[in-house]
Design a protein around this motif. Structure first.
Motif, PDB file in Angstrom:
ATOM      1  N   VAL A 161      55.002  -3.893   7.818  1.00  0.00           N
ATOM      2  CA  VAL A 161      53.893  -3.009   7.436  1.00  0.00           C
ATOM      3  C   VAL A 161      54.373  -1.563   7.358  1.00  0.00           C
ATOM      4  CG1 VAL A 161      51.629  -2.116   8.134  1.00  0.00           C
ATOM      5  CG2 VAL A 161      52.118  -4.565   8.325  1.00  0.00           C
ATOM      6  N   SER A 162      55.138  -1.128   8.346  1.00  0.00           N
ATOM      7  CA  SER A 162      55.668   0.240   8.321  1.00  0.00           C
ATOM      8  C   SER A 162      56.571   0.448   7.112  1.00  0.00           C
ATOM      9  CB  SER A 162      56.444   0.550   9.599  1.00  0.00           C
ATOM     10  OG  SER A 162      55.565   0.658  10.691  1.00  0.00           O
ATOM     11  N   ASN A 211      54.494   0.863   4.146  1.00  0.00           N
ATOM     12  CA  ASN A 211      53.821   2.167   4.143  1.00  0.00           C
ATOM     13  C   ASN A 211      54.754   3.316   3.774  1.00  0.00           C
ATOM     14  OD1 ASN A 211      51.275   1.178   4.725  1.00  0.00           O
ATOM     15  ND2 ASN A 211      51.528   1.406   6.932  1.00  0.00           N
ATOM     16  N   SER A 262      55.237   3.246  14.624  1.00  0.00           N
ATOM     17  CA  SER A 262      54.860   2.592  13.372  1.00  0.00           C
ATOM     18  C   SER A 262      54.377   3.641  12.386  1.00  0.00           C
ATOM     19  CB  SER A 262      53.710   1.604  13.592  1.00  0.00           C
ATOM     20  OG  SER A 262      54.169   0.465  14.251  1.00  0.00           O
ATOM     21  N   ILE A 263      54.625   3.393  11.121  1.00  0.00           N
ATOM     22  CA  ILE A 263      54.086   4.230  10.053  1.00  0.00           C
ATOM     23  C   ILE A 263      52.749   3.605   9.672  1.00  0.00           C
ATOM     24  CG2 ILE A 263      54.450   5.167   7.740  1.00  0.00           C
ATOM     25  CD1 ILE A 263      56.535   6.073   9.873  1.00  0.00           C
ATOM     26  N   THR A 264      51.661   4.304   9.956  1.00  0.00           N
ATOM     27  CA  THR A 264      50.333   3.751   9.692  1.00  0.00           C
ATOM     28  C   THR A 264      49.804   4.125   8.318  1.00  0.00           C
ATOM     29  OG1 THR A 264      49.263   5.636  10.774  1.00  0.00           O
ATOM     30  CG2 THR A 264      49.733   3.677  12.131  1.00  0.00           C
ATOM     31  N   ASP A 265      50.406   5.131   7.693  1.00  0.00           N
ATOM     32  CA  ASP A 265      49.974   5.527   6.354  1.00  0.00           C
ATOM     33  C   ASP A 265      51.070   6.330   5.685  1.00  0.00           C
ATOM     34  OD1 ASP A 265      48.235   5.568   4.230  1.00  0.00           O
ATOM     35  OD2 ASP A 265      46.713   6.808   5.199  1.00  0.00           O
ATOM     36  N   GLY A 266      51.166   6.155   4.393  1.00  0.00           N
ATOM     37  CA  GLY A 266      52.140   6.895   3.593  1.00  0.00           C
ATOM     38  C   GLY A 266      51.460   7.362   2.323  1.00  0.00           C
ATOM     39  N   ARG A 323      49.013   7.476  -0.723  1.00  0.00           N
ATOM     40  CA  ARG A 323      47.632   7.044  -0.955  1.00  0.00           C
ATOM     41  C   ARG A 323      47.267   7.221  -2.418  1.00  0.00           C
ATOM     42  NH1 ARG A 323      45.089  10.752   3.785  1.00  0.00           N
ATOM     43  NH2 ARG A 323      46.018   9.656   5.550  1.00  0.00           N
ATOM     44  N   GLU A 352      41.757   5.878  -2.353  1.00  0.00           N
ATOM     45  CA  GLU A 352      41.918   5.774  -0.892  1.00  0.00           C
ATOM     46  C   GLU A 352      41.618   7.114  -0.230  1.00  0.00           C
ATOM     47  OE1 GLU A 352      45.353   2.370  -0.349  1.00  0.00           O
ATOM     48  OE2 GLU A 352      45.959   4.363  -1.034  1.00  0.00           O
ATOM     49  N   HIS A 405      49.531  13.168   1.203  1.00  0.00           N
ATOM     50  CA  HIS A 405      49.672  11.716   1.070  1.00  0.00           C
ATOM     51  C   HIS A 405      49.518  11.297  -0.392  1.00  0.00           C
ATOM     52  CE1 HIS A 405      49.770  10.381   5.282  1.00  0.00           C
ATOM     53  NE2 HIS A 405      48.944  11.376   5.523  1.00  0.00           N
ATOM     54  N   ILE A 456      53.453  11.316   5.983  1.00  0.00           N
ATOM     55  CA  ILE A 456      53.295  10.012   6.621  1.00  0.00           C
ATOM     56  C   ILE A 456      52.513  10.220   7.916  1.00  0.00           C
ATOM     57  CG2 ILE A 456      55.333   8.886   5.654  1.00  0.00           C
ATOM     58  CD1 ILE A 456      56.835   9.542   8.230  1.00  0.00           C
TER      59      ILE A 456
END
Length: 108
Positions: A8-9, A12, A34-38, A40, A44, A61, A72
């Protein structure tokens, strides 16, 4: 100890500027996270603004001039859910400031 990003990371990090990916890959070697968002999409980001989890449609993002995201979001482990709920006090603050949560994010 050396850590690695999970699937997942890694997903992302797709669409994120390579310099930021390099920094994240350097961090993960020493710090479990962990990378929770990258990157968008505009849709989003609109949803994030509507939900109040983002304040601007000018987020790094979103794809920038080079077509890549320049931000990120990172979550360190172990996760202390109680600390997240109450807000993690900023360890570097002035005596007269109000406790505000630390926002773990990186951007170019």
């Amino acid at each position: 100890m050396t850590y690695r990003f999970g699937k997942v990371s890694q997903a992302n990090l797709e669409g994120v500027h390579p310099e930021l990916v390099r920094i994240a890959n350097t961090v993960i070697r020493e710090w479990d996270c962990s990378i929770t968002d990258g990157a968008r999409t505009i849709e989003e980001q609109q949803k994030n603004v509507a939900r109040g989890v983002s304040k601007t449609m000018h987020s790094k993002h979103l794809p920038q001039g080079d077509g890549l995201a320049h931000a990120i979001d990172i979550v360190p482990y172990p996760i202390d859910c109680a600390a997240i709920t109450r807000g993690i006090p900023d360890p570097v603050r002035r005596e007269d400031s109000v406790d505000e949560p630390i926002h773990l994010a990186a951007y170019l």
